[in-house]
Design a protein around this motif. Structure first.
Motif, short mmCIF file in Angstrom:
data_model
loop_
_atom_site.label_atom_id
_atom_site.label_comp_id
_atom_site.label_asym_id
_atom_site.label_seq_id
_atom_site.Cartn_x
_atom_site.Cartn_y
_atom_site.Cartn_z
N PRO A 108 0.82 -1.23 0.00
CA PRO A 108 0.00 0.00 0.00
C PRO A 108 0.84 1.27 0.00
CG PRO A 108 -0.89 -1.60 1.55
CD PRO A 108 0.43 -2.12 1.11
N ALA A 109 1.96 1.25 0.73
CA ALA A 109 2.84 2.43 0.76
C ALA A 109 3.46 2.68 -0.61
CB ALA A 109 3.92 2.25 1.82
N LEU A 110 3.85 1.62 -1.31
CA LEU A 110 4.38 1.77 -2.66
C LEU A 110 3.33 2.36 -3.60
CD1 LEU A 110 6.41 -1.56 -3.10
CD2 LEU A 110 7.36 0.75 -3.00
N GLN A 111 2.11 1.89 -3.48
CA GLN A 111 1.03 2.41 -4.32
C GLN A 111 0.83 3.90 -4.08
OE1 GLN A 111 -2.47 0.01 -3.74
NE2 GLN A 111 -1.46 -1.88 -4.40
N SER A 112 0.96 4.31 -2.82
CA SER A 112 0.77 5.74 -2.51
C SER A 112 1.86 6.59 -3.14
CB SER A 112 0.75 5.94 -0.99
OG SER A 112 2.04 5.75 -0.43
N LYS A 113 2.99 5.94 -3.50
CA LYS A 113 4.09 6.65 -4.17
C LYS A 113 4.11 6.33 -5.66
CE LYS A 113 5.52 8.40 -0.29
NZ LYS A 113 5.36 9.86 -0.01
N ASP A 114 3.00 5.81 -6.18
CA ASP A 114 2.85 5.50 -7.60
C ASP A 114 3.84 4.44 -8.06
OD1 ASP A 114 1.53 5.74 -10.02
OD2 ASP A 114 2.96 7.20 -10.80
N ILE A 115 4.08 3.43 -7.21
CA ILE A 115 4.87 2.26 -7.58
C ILE A 115 3.97 1.05 -7.34
CG2 ILE A 115 6.94 0.89 -7.12
CD1 ILE A 115 8.19 3.44 -5.93
N HIS A 116 3.68 0.30 -8.38
CA HIS A 116 2.67 -0.74 -8.30
C HIS A 116 3.23 -2.10 -8.74
CE1 HIS A 116 -0.45 2.44 -7.98
NE2 HIS A 116 0.35 3.07 -8.83
N ILE A 117 2.91 -3.14 -7.98
CA ILE A 117 3.15 -4.52 -8.39
C ILE A 117 1.79 -5.10 -8.73
CG2 ILE A 117 4.00 -6.79 -7.71
CD1 ILE A 117 6.00 -5.43 -5.89
N VAL A 118 1.57 -5.41 -10.01
CA VAL A 118 0.23 -5.70 -10.51
C VAL A 118 0.12 -7.14 -10.98
CG1 VAL A 118 -0.13 -3.30 -11.16
CG2 VAL A 118 0.82 -4.91 -12.83
N HIS A 119 -1.13 -7.58 -11.19
CA HIS A 119 -1.43 -8.87 -11.79
C HIS A 119 -1.78 -8.67 -13.26
CE1 HIS A 119 -1.42 -10.94 -7.90
NE2 HIS A 119 -2.06 -9.88 -7.42
N TRP A 120 -1.87 -9.77 -14.00
CA TRP A 120 -2.17 -9.69 -15.42
C TRP A 120 -3.51 -9.00 -15.68
CZ3 TRP A 120 0.75 -10.53 -19.60
CH2 TRP A 120 0.12 -10.63 -20.83
N ASP A 121 -4.51 -9.30 -14.83
CA ASP A 121 -5.84 -8.71 -15.03
C ASP A 121 -5.84 -7.20 -14.79
OD1 ASP A 121 -6.81 -11.20 -15.63
OD2 ASP A 121 -7.60 -11.59 -13.61
N ASP A 122 -4.82 -6.68 -14.13
CA ASP A 122 -4.74 -5.25 -13.86
C ASP A 122 -4.17 -4.46 -15.02
OD1 ASP A 122 -5.64 -5.74 -11.23
OD2 ASP A 122 -3.59 -6.13 -10.54
N LEU A 123 -3.61 -5.17 -16.01
CA LEU A 123 -2.92 -4.49 -17.09
C LEU A 123 -3.89 -3.88 -18.09
CD1 LEU A 123 -0.08 -7.08 -17.89
CD2 LEU A 123 0.03 -5.08 -16.40
N ALA A 124 -3.52 -2.70 -18.58
CA ALA A 124 -4.25 -2.11 -19.71
C ALA A 124 -3.86 -2.86 -20.98
CB ALA A 124 -3.91 -0.63 -19.82
N GLU A 125 -4.65 -2.69 -22.03
CA GLU A 125 -4.40 -3.43 -23.26
C GLU A 125 -3.02 -3.13 -23.83
OE1 GLU A 125 -5.04 -6.17 -26.16
OE2 GLU A 125 -6.21 -5.77 -24.35
N VAL A 126 -2.59 -1.88 -23.77
CA VAL A 126 -1.28 -1.53 -24.31
C VAL A 126 -0.17 -2.19 -23.49
CG1 VAL A 126 -1.11 0.60 -22.93
CG2 VAL A 126 0.16 0.39 -25.09
N GLU A 127 -0.38 -2.34 -22.19
CA GLU A 127 0.61 -3.02 -21.35
C GLU A 127 0.67 -4.50 -21.68
OE1 GLU A 127 0.79 -0.72 -17.12
OE2 GLU A 127 -1.11 -1.68 -17.59
N ARG A 128 -0.48 -5.11 -21.91
CA ARG A 128 -0.50 -6.54 -22.24
C ARG A 128 0.23 -6.81 -23.54
NH1 ARG A 128 -6.37 -9.16 -20.60
NH2 ARG A 128 -6.49 -8.24 -18.50
N LEU A 129 0.04 -5.96 -24.51
CA LEU A 129 0.73 -6.13 -25.79
C LEU A 129 2.23 -6.01 -25.60
CD1 LEU A 129 -1.66 -4.11 -28.14
CD2 LEU A 129 -1.42 -6.60 -27.99
N TYR A 130 2.65 -5.06 -24.79
CA TYR A 130 4.08 -4.86 -24.54
C TYR A 130 4.67 -6.06 -23.82
CZ TYR A 130 8.35 -2.96 -22.47
OH TYR A 130 9.65 -2.77 -22.07
#
Length: 402
Positions: A108-130
């Motif tokens: 949560p602290a990382l997220q508050s600093k705009d650093i995120h560890i995400v899952h596949w379902d959290d990715l935007a389409e452009v991120e999935r393609l990359y």
């Protein structure tokens, strides 16, 4: 007359349990919200790496004593079996703290600093393609799924490797098969989700899971879980009986890769039937199992701690030249040795510069024509050590170097 006082075991602390208390203090630093955030991430990674070493060496050593039939009680009052039970209890407590620290505080602290560890379902389409391009080009070519059936025995699982246990089904026969996919250690543990951004990361195993259909074409993916094995890596070297110490060391280091398992780490929600199969195939008992809320293997968090965010790190440390050496021309051997002759110089590292004191002393000795020999004990140097370079220079100049 008995000159040796009897020490009450209750006044002594077993060294393995003492080591766990040390690592608990490392975890304290990861939990300390007063410290810079990325330093806390680093401490969590260090804690995990320390625990790996502890199981590979210390727990493995205790297990060997137990397997050899030893029942003696050590000076702290522990027999091997009771010590393993105490270690298991303490480790489970530490793991609960580690998981809580990561998921309830650090993420949560990382997220508050705009650093995120995400899952596949959290990715935007452009991120999935990359990420898909990265998978096709770099990940897929180095994956080797190994299925287990009557003609293919359970594969060897290397120590400290992160693995996927995958259950697949043949659509035409409905036969279920177990397969193992090793997460390649040669690739980054966390992958950036965009080319020029370093604020969103996805664990490598999540990328592989999202593309399992490419590894098992025509098969139905029924389930998957992550697991990790720690193996005995304790060196047993009989120096007195070895004719060639270097050769014996090389053989022993090779043997370490195939040591017996001492710990199985699994996802906390792993299927019980699959876990029982892993326990059977790997000869692991219940007390040797560590359950985590994913991700497993937090040593990879160093990738996050390395982010270029100075405001989330300790201020850079600057050491100083020792007071007695500040007026000395450090390029002059004569002045340097004259300063040492004048008085004793007390060095306090890391606050006093190591380069201007110890390193410079050896460099001066290596090039001074009046120095005939350099003898010292050197422990755990780096591959590019200036001390090693100075000693080589001294030896090449004809000085005795021991």
């Amino acid at each position: 007359m008995n000159l040796h006082p009897i020490v009450d075991p209750h006044n002594l602390v077993d060294r393995e349990l003492s080591w766990l208390e040390f690592n608990s203090r490392v975890l304290n630093l990861a939990e300390d919200e007063n410290l810079p955030l990325l330093e806390r991430v680093r401490f969590l990674s260090i804690f995990s790496s320390n625990l790996d070493d502890f199981f590979m060496i210390r727990v493995a050593s205790v297990k060997l004593k137990l397997e050899s039939g030893a029942t003696f009680t050590n000076s702290a009052g522990y027999a091997p079996q009771s010590l393993l039970e105490a270690i298991s209890s303490k480790v489970h407590s530490l793991i609960e703290r580690q998981s809580s620290c990561l998921h309830e505080s650090i993420l949560p602290a990382l997220q508050s600093k705009d650093i995120h560890i995400v899952h596949w379902d959290d990715l935007a389409e452009v991120e999935r393609l990359y990420i898909k391009d990265i998978f096709d080009a770099l990940v897929f070519p180095v994956l080797t799924p190994l299925a287990v059936d009557p003609s293919h025995p359970f594969p060897y699982i290397s120590g400290l490797s992160l693995n996927l246990a995958v259950l697949v089904k043949q659509p035409d026969t409905n036969e279920e098969l177990f397969a193992r996919v090793k997460v390649p250690a040669s690739l980054p543990r966390f992958i950036e989700t965009a080319e020029f951004a370093s604020t969103r990361f996805i664990p490598l195993e999540k990328v592989i899971i999202a593309n399992l259909h490419q590894l098992f074409p025509g098969m139905e993916i029924k389930d998957y879980y992550t697991f990790r094995i720690t193996r005995n890596a304790d060196l047993e070297l009989e120096e007195d009986e070895s004719e060639n110490l270097l050769e014996s060391m090389e053989q022993e280091l090779l043997r370490r890769k195939f040591g017996p398992p001492v710990r199985l780490e699994v996802a906390s929600d792993i299927d019980s039937d699959l876990l029982n199969r892993l326990k059977l195939e790997l000869s692991i008992s219940e007390e040797d199992i560590s359950r985590y809320k994913e991700p497993l293997d937090l040593t990879g968090l160093n990738r996050i701690a390395d982010l270029d965010r100075p405001e989330l790190k300790f201020a850079p440390f600057r050491n100083h030249v020792a007071q007695e050496l500040r007026e000395v021309d450090l390029e002059s051997n004569d002045e340097y040795f004259a300063a040492i002759r004048r008085q004793e110089i007390l060095l306090h590292h890391p606050y006093d510069s190591f380069n201007s004191s110890v390193v410079r002393f050896l460099e001066a000795a290596a090039t001074d024509p009046h120095v005939l020999a350099i003898k010292q004990t050197l422990y755990r140097t780096s591959g590019d050590s200036p001390i090693i370079e100075a000693l080589i220079e001294a030896a090449e100049a004809g000085k005795q170097v021991v």
